[in-house]
Design an enzyme around this catalytic site. Structure first.
Site, mmCIF file in Angstrom:
data_model
loop_
_atom_site.group_PDB
_atom_site.id
_atom_site.type_symbol
_atom_site.label_atom_id
_atom_site.label_comp_id
_atom_site.label_asym_id
_atom_site.label_seq_id
_atom_site.Cartn_x
_atom_site.Cartn_y
_atom_site.Cartn_z
ATOM 1 N N SER A 161 0.404 -0.982 -0.171
ATOM 2 C CA SER A 161 -0.018 0.012 0.200
ATOM 3 C C SER A 161 1.659 1.383 -0.021
ATOM 4 C CB SER A 161 -0.853 0.176 1.787
ATOM 5 O OG SER A 161 -1.089 0.797 1.645
ATOM 6 N N LYS A 187 -1.580 -0.511 -4.013
ATOM 7 C CA LYS A 187 -2.627 -0.454 -3.904
ATOM 8 C C LYS A 187 -1.941 1.264 -3.912
ATOM 9 C CE LYS A 187 -4.563 0.487 0.798
ATOM 10 N NZ LYS A 187 -5.820 -0.734 1.610
ATOM 11 N N LYS A 189 -2.943 5.556 -3.134
ATOM 12 C CA LYS A 189 -4.512 5.857 -1.904
ATOM 13 C C LYS A 189 -4.704 6.948 -2.538
ATOM 14 C CE LYS A 189 -4.059 4.239 2.319
ATOM 15 N NZ LYS A 189 -5.156 2.816 3.049
ATOM 16 N N ASP A 215 -6.913 3.134 -2.941
ATOM 17 C CA ASP A 215 -8.316 3.257 -1.792
ATOM 18 C C ASP A 215 -8.169 4.720 -1.443
ATOM 19 O OD1 ASP A 215 -8.817 2.927 0.775
ATOM 20 O OD2 ASP A 215 -7.479 1.854 1.481
ATOM 21 N N GLU A 240 -11.125 0.231 -3.250
ATOM 22 C CA GLU A 240 -11.396 0.512 -2.184
ATOM 23 C C GLU A 240 -11.730 1.341 -1.196
ATOM 24 O OE1 GLU A 240 -7.990 -0.428 0.135
ATOM 25 O OE2 GLU A 240 -9.148 -1.335 1.903
ATOM 26 N N ASP A 265 -14.164 -1.517 3.562
ATOM 27 C CA ASP A 265 -12.623 -2.003 4.145
ATOM 28 C C ASP A 265 -13.876 -0.970 5.516
ATOM 29 O OD1 ASP A 265 -10.825 -1.755 6.291
ATOM 30 O OD2 ASP A 265 -9.919 -0.465 4.742
ATOM 31 N N LYS A 289 -9.613 -7.050 8.049
ATOM 32 C CA LYS A 289 -8.855 -6.355 8.700
ATOM 33 C C LYS A 289 -9.320 -7.081 10.015
ATOM 34 C CE LYS A 289 -7.050 -2.569 6.881
ATOM 35 N NZ LYS A 289 -7.294 -0.415 7.048
ATOM 36 N N GLY A 317 -4.760 -4.571 6.135
ATOM 37 C CA GLY A 317 -3.009 -3.879 7.149
ATOM 38 C C GLY A 317 -3.286 -2.576 8.257
#
Ligand SMILES: O=C(O)CCC(=O)c1ccccc1C(=O)O
Ligand SMILES: [Mg+2]
Length: 401
Positions: A161, A187, A189, A215, A240, A265, A289, A317
Site C-alpha cells: 500500500s 495499492k 491511496k 483506496d 476500496e 474496508d 482486517k 493492514g
C-alpha cells in the site's frame, strides 16, 4: 502390518479425544501483560484522513502456566480511521476486557468474542486480547496459528500500500521499487485532487497489466460520481471504500453504475455487516482486517460467508509491526484469501522489527506461512524494552480480590 495400522488408528482416535477434552477444560490464563511502545516509521504514511509518522502499539501477552500468547493492538493514535485510539484500547483492556477474561476464563479462543459481545464495538481492543488467546491456544496444542484457524496455504501472495506522495515523480519511484521487489498488488491511496492524475501516470509508465488498485478511505460522496466512474478507465482490480465509512447504501448505488469492483474496508465491522453489504450488492470484494472486526473468530466468519457466496477477500493492514503481521499471515492462509493482501515485509515500514526473524518475501510477492506453534515468530524483547512508554501487569489474584 495390521497391528501397526490398528495402533496408528488408535493413536489418531486418542489424539482426537484429547483434543476434545482440551476444548472442555479451561485454558488457565492467569496473567496478562500490556506494553505500550512507540515505534518510528521509516517514512510518514499519508491517507485521505491524515498522516502517521510513528506506530503507537500495545503489545498484549496472555500467560498460562507454561506458555505465552501474544498480539498487537492495531488502533491508530487518533480516531481517524475508526473511533478507536491506542488510548481507548488501553482503557477498554484495563477496565473491562482483561478483568473479565481473568475472572471468567475461557475453554477455547472462540469464547472470547462471545464473552465480549455485550460490549458495543471497541473491536480493536477486543481483537488485541482475543488474538493473544488464539496464539496461546495454538501454542498449548503445539500447532501453528494457521493450522488452528483452518489455513490451507503454505505461502501467501502479498501486495503493498502506497500513501499519498508529495508529487507524481516520488510516487512513480515507489511503484517502480515495489514492482521490482515482486509485490503482486500495488495499492495507491487517493483523495480529491490526487486521484486521476497519479493513476494515469502509473498506467502510462508501467502499462495496463500491472495489478493496480486505489483506496479512497471514504474521501468521496455520490456528488463525485462522474469522477469515480472515470476510474473505470484504468482497469483497476478494485476501488476500496470510496464513500462514507458508515455507508453501504450509497456504495450499492455506485457499484450499480461502476464496472470496477468496489471493495469495502471501513464499513464492515462484523459478519452481519458483510452479509448486509453483499445482500444489497454494495461491494464485490471485502478487505478483512482482524482488528476492525473484533478478532480472528469474526474474521474467519466473514471469510467463510464470503467463500460460500463466491466473494473474494484479502487481508488488509494497519501498518502493523511484526506481531500484527504474523497474525495477518496466519489468517491470510485460509482458502478464500484469493487476492494479494496488504501485509508487506517488515522493512517496508521499519528499520528494525519486534520479531525474529523479520517478515521477508520468501520469493517475489510471496510470504511463507510459519509452521511452528502459534504465530511462529520469536519476540525481540530487547527492542520492545527500548521503546516502552507504559506497561502494566494484571494477575488473576489481584483481579478477583
Ligand atoms: O500497509 C498496510 O498495513 C496497509 C496500509 C493502509 O492502507 C492503511 C493504513 C492505516 C489505516 C488504514 C489503511 C487502509 O487500508 O485503509
Ligand atoms: Mg482501506
Amino acid at each position: 502390518m495390521l497391528v501397526i495400522y490398528m495402533i496408528k488408528a488408535w493413536q489418531l482416535k486418542l489424539n482426537k479425544i484429547i483434543f476434545q477434552i482440551k476444548d472442555v477444560t479451561y485454558m488457565d490464563i492467569n496473567q496478562v501483560l500490556l506494553q505500550r511502545i512507540k515505534m518510528p516509521l521509516k517514512s510518514s504514511f499519508e491517507t485521505s484522513f491524515g498522516k502517521v509518522t510513528e506506530k503507537d502499539i500495545i503489545v498484549v501477552r496472555v500467560f498460562s502456566e507454561d506458555k505465552v500468547g501474544i498480539a498487537e493492538s492495531v488502533a491508530m493514535p487518533f480516531p481517524i480511521y475508526n473511533e478507536e485510539t491506542t488510548g481507548t484500547v488501553w482503557y477498554m483492556l484495563e477496565h473491562f476486557l482483561i478483568p473479565q477474561l481473568l475472572e471468567k476464563g475461557v475453554k477455547h479462543p472462540r469464547d472470547v468474542f462471545d464473552m465480549f459481545s455485550y460490549i458495543r464495538r471497541n473491536n480493536m481492543a477486543k481483537a488485541a486480547l482475543e488474538m493473544a488467546v488464539w496464539d496461546l491456544y495454538s501454542k498449548q496444542n503445539g500447532l501453528s496459528l494457521s493450522a488452528v484457524l483452518g489455513g490451507t496455504r503454505k505461502e501467501i501472495e502479498v501486495g503493498v500500500s502506497i500513501g499519498i506522495e508529495d508529487n507524481i515523480d516520488d510516487l512513480l519511484i515507489k511503484v517502480n521499487h515495489f514492482l521490482n521487489e515482486g509485490y503482486k498488488k500495488i495499492k495507491v491511496k487517493i483523495k480529491p485532487g490526487w486521484d486521476i492524475e497519479p493513476l494515469r501516470a502509473i498506467r502510462n509508465k508501467f502499462g495496463d497489466d500491472i495489478p493496480l488498485m486505489a483506496d479512497a478511505n471514504s474521501a468521496y460522496t455520490l456528488n463525485d460520481k462522474a469522477l469515480l466512474k472515470e476510474l473505470d478507465t484504468f482497469n483497476l482490480m478494485m476501488v476500496e471504500q470510496p464513500l462514507a465509512h458508515d455507508d453501504i447504501i450509497d456504495h450499492a448505488k455506485l457499484q450499480a453504475e461502476m464496472k470496477t469492483p468496489i471493495c469495502l474496508d471501513e464499513s464492515i465491522h462484523s459478519v452481519e455487516d458483510a452479509r448486509k453489504a453483499l445482500e444489497i450488492e454494495a461491494c464485490k470484494i471485502i478487505n478483512i482486517k482482524i482488528g476492525r472486526v473484533g478478532g480472528l473468530t469474526e474474521a474467519k466468519k466473514i471469510h467463510d460467508l464470503c467463500e460460500e457466496r463466491d466473494v473474494p477477500v484479502w487481508c488488509g493492514g494497519m501498518l502493523e509491526a511484526g506481531i500484527g503481521r504474523a497474525h495477518n499471515i496466519a489468517i491470510a492462509s485460509l482458502s478464500n484469501f484469493t487476492i494479494p493482501g496488504d501485509t508487506s515485509s517488515s522493512s517496508r515500514y521499519f528499520n528494525e522489527d519486534i520479531i525474529f526473524p523479520e517478515v521477508t518475501l520468501s520469493k517475489p510477492g510471496m510470504i511463507s506461512v510459519p509452521e511452528r506453534p502459534g504465530i511462529g515468530f520469536d519476540i525481540n524483547n530487547e527492542l520492545i524494552n527500548k521503546m516502552i512508554v507504559n506497561d502494566k501487569t494484571f494477575t488473576k489474584a489481584t483481579m478477583i480480590s
